[in-house]
Structures are given as structure tokens and as C-alpha cells.
Write an enzyme that holds these catalytic residues in place. Structure first.
Site, PDB file in Angstrom:
ATOM      1  N   VAL A   9       5.222  -2.552   7.627  1.00  0.00           N
ATOM      2  CA  VAL A   9       5.976  -1.302   7.640  1.00  0.00           C
ATOM      3  C   VAL A   9       5.934  -0.736   9.057  1.00  0.00           C
ATOM      4  O   VAL A   9       5.007  -1.007   9.820  1.00  0.00           O
ATOM      5  CB  VAL A   9       5.429  -0.258   6.623  1.00  0.00           C
ATOM      6  N   SER A  10       6.947   0.051   9.394  1.00  0.00           N
ATOM      7  CA  SER A  10       7.106   0.522  10.769  1.00  0.00           C
ATOM      8  C   SER A  10       6.219   1.695  11.153  1.00  0.00           C
ATOM      9  O   SER A  10       5.868   1.849  12.314  1.00  0.00           O
ATOM     10  CB  SER A  10       8.561   0.906  11.021  1.00  0.00           C
ATOM     11  N   THR A  11       5.879   2.551  10.182  1.00  0.00           N
ATOM     12  CA  THR A  11       5.107   3.746  10.526  1.00  0.00           C
ATOM     13  C   THR A  11       3.807   3.808   9.747  1.00  0.00           C
ATOM     14  O   THR A  11       3.676   3.205   8.684  1.00  0.00           O
ATOM     15  CB  THR A  11       5.910   5.031  10.241  1.00  0.00           C
TER      16      THR A  11
END
Length: 193
Positions: A9-11
Site C-alpha cells: 500500500v502507498s501510505t
């Protein structure tokens, strides 16, 4: 042979738990789970800490399961290189998004090639649209790029002060611009003919 699951996931606010559940719901018993959280998709697979750790643990002939193709790399070229590296180790790569398809098999390689071609075409179309927009904006007389930090008058004064012996650092402080900006103004690179 072990089954490895990988999520990304990016964050930091997001979690890979949904990806893990999706893999389990598809009928896979995950022996080893690796997840990169807070790692943007633009980071290539070989620069993601948990992906690298997973690569060091997974043995030849084992299976890697991910939910989506973009979990494996930042773009078609990165995904292709990742799949190729795994295929040399006979690691079966399952992407749930594509159904029960081993991307290291002949049919999987065909699918990956087609997806890469579509992704490349989308990138090319995006570049065409951007260039078309820039051309139209120029034709309409719009100024492109970042606004100048200094006026023509300030630049002329900078050049005069530099020629009089003032340092780049002093000019940078006085005009509140970077040393690089001052350098571009007082020592422009001559145009190549």
C-alpha cells in the site's frame, strides 16, 4: 512447497490486511506474508524492503500470490523484469486479478506481454494529449513553466553586481534565490550552434 503472499500500500494510513484476506478467500494458505506499507507504487520492486526480504526467503519452485499486477512493480517494464527474474527460479506467480494464471507459464507470458503493450499505448496517448495541450496553450499565448523568481530589472542588477565582483552567495542572499538560480542568471550557458 511454501506459498508466499505479498501486499503493498502507498501510505502508512492504509493497510495490506484486505489484500491478505483476499488471497486467503481465493483458497490460498499463506505460509509467509510480506507487506510493504507506505511504499509508493513508483518505487521499483527491487527497492521495496519487504519485497527484497521475500525474494531472499522464497525458494526455487515455490509460489508467490498477489492480488493485483501493480503490486509486483511500478510499470510494465518493472513488472516484466520481476516476473522474468522469478521465472528463472521456477517460482509460480499468481495474480488474483487475472484469475488462476501463472504469469511464468506460456499463457501467462502472453497475457503479460499484452498488458504491457496496452500500458505502453496508454502512456503514449497520455504524452500525445499533454503535447497537444501544450501546443494549444502556446498558440493561445499562455506562458508555460514556473513563474520567474526575479524580474528583468533584478536580473540586470545581479549581472552588474556580479561583474563588479560580488559573490554568488551574497547575490543569492540579497535576492532570496538559490545559488543555482544566480548562476543561471550571471553565467548563462551559451547556446549550441
Amino acid at each position: 512447497m511454501a506459498i508466499f503472499g505479498y501486499g503493498r500500500v502507498s501510505t502508512k494510513e492504509q493497510t495490506t490486511e484486505n489484500q491478505r484476506r483476499e488471497i486467503k478467500a481465493a483458497g490460498y494458505t499463506i505460509d509467509f506474508w510480506h507487506a510493504d506499507e507506505g511504499v509508493a507504487g513508483k518505487v521499483s520492486a527491487v527497492r521495496r524492503p519487504q519485497f527484497v526480504k521475500m525474494l531472499s526467503q522464497i525458494r526455487d519452485g515455490e509460489t508467490l500470490v498477489v492480488t493485483k499486477l501493480d503490486r509486483l512493480g511500478r510499470d510494465a517494464q518493472d513488472v516484466g523484469a520481476t516476473i522474468k527474474a522469478l521465472a528463472t527460479r521456477r517460482i509460480e506467480v499468481i495474480v488474483l486479478q487475472l484469475g488462476k494464471l501463472d504469469l511464468t507459464s506460456a499463457a501467462g507470458k502472453l497475457m503479460l506481454t499484452m498488458l504491457a503493450a496496452v500500458a505502453e499505448m496508454e502512456r503514449d496517448l497520455l504524452v500525445e494529449r499533454i503535447q497537444s495541450g501544450l501546443t494549444r496553450a502556446k498558440a493561445e499565448g499562455k506562458t508555460l513553466g514556473r513563474p520567474a523568481l526575479t524580474t528583468d530589472e533584478q536580473r540586470a542588477k545581479m549581472i552588474a553586481r556580479f561583474k563588479a565582483g560580488e559573490s554568488i552567495s551574497a547575490l543569492s542572499r540579497d535576492y532570496d534565490v538559490s545559488r543555482a538560480s544566480v548562476m543561471r542568471i550571471v553565467k548563462p550557458i551559451p547556446a549550441v550552434q
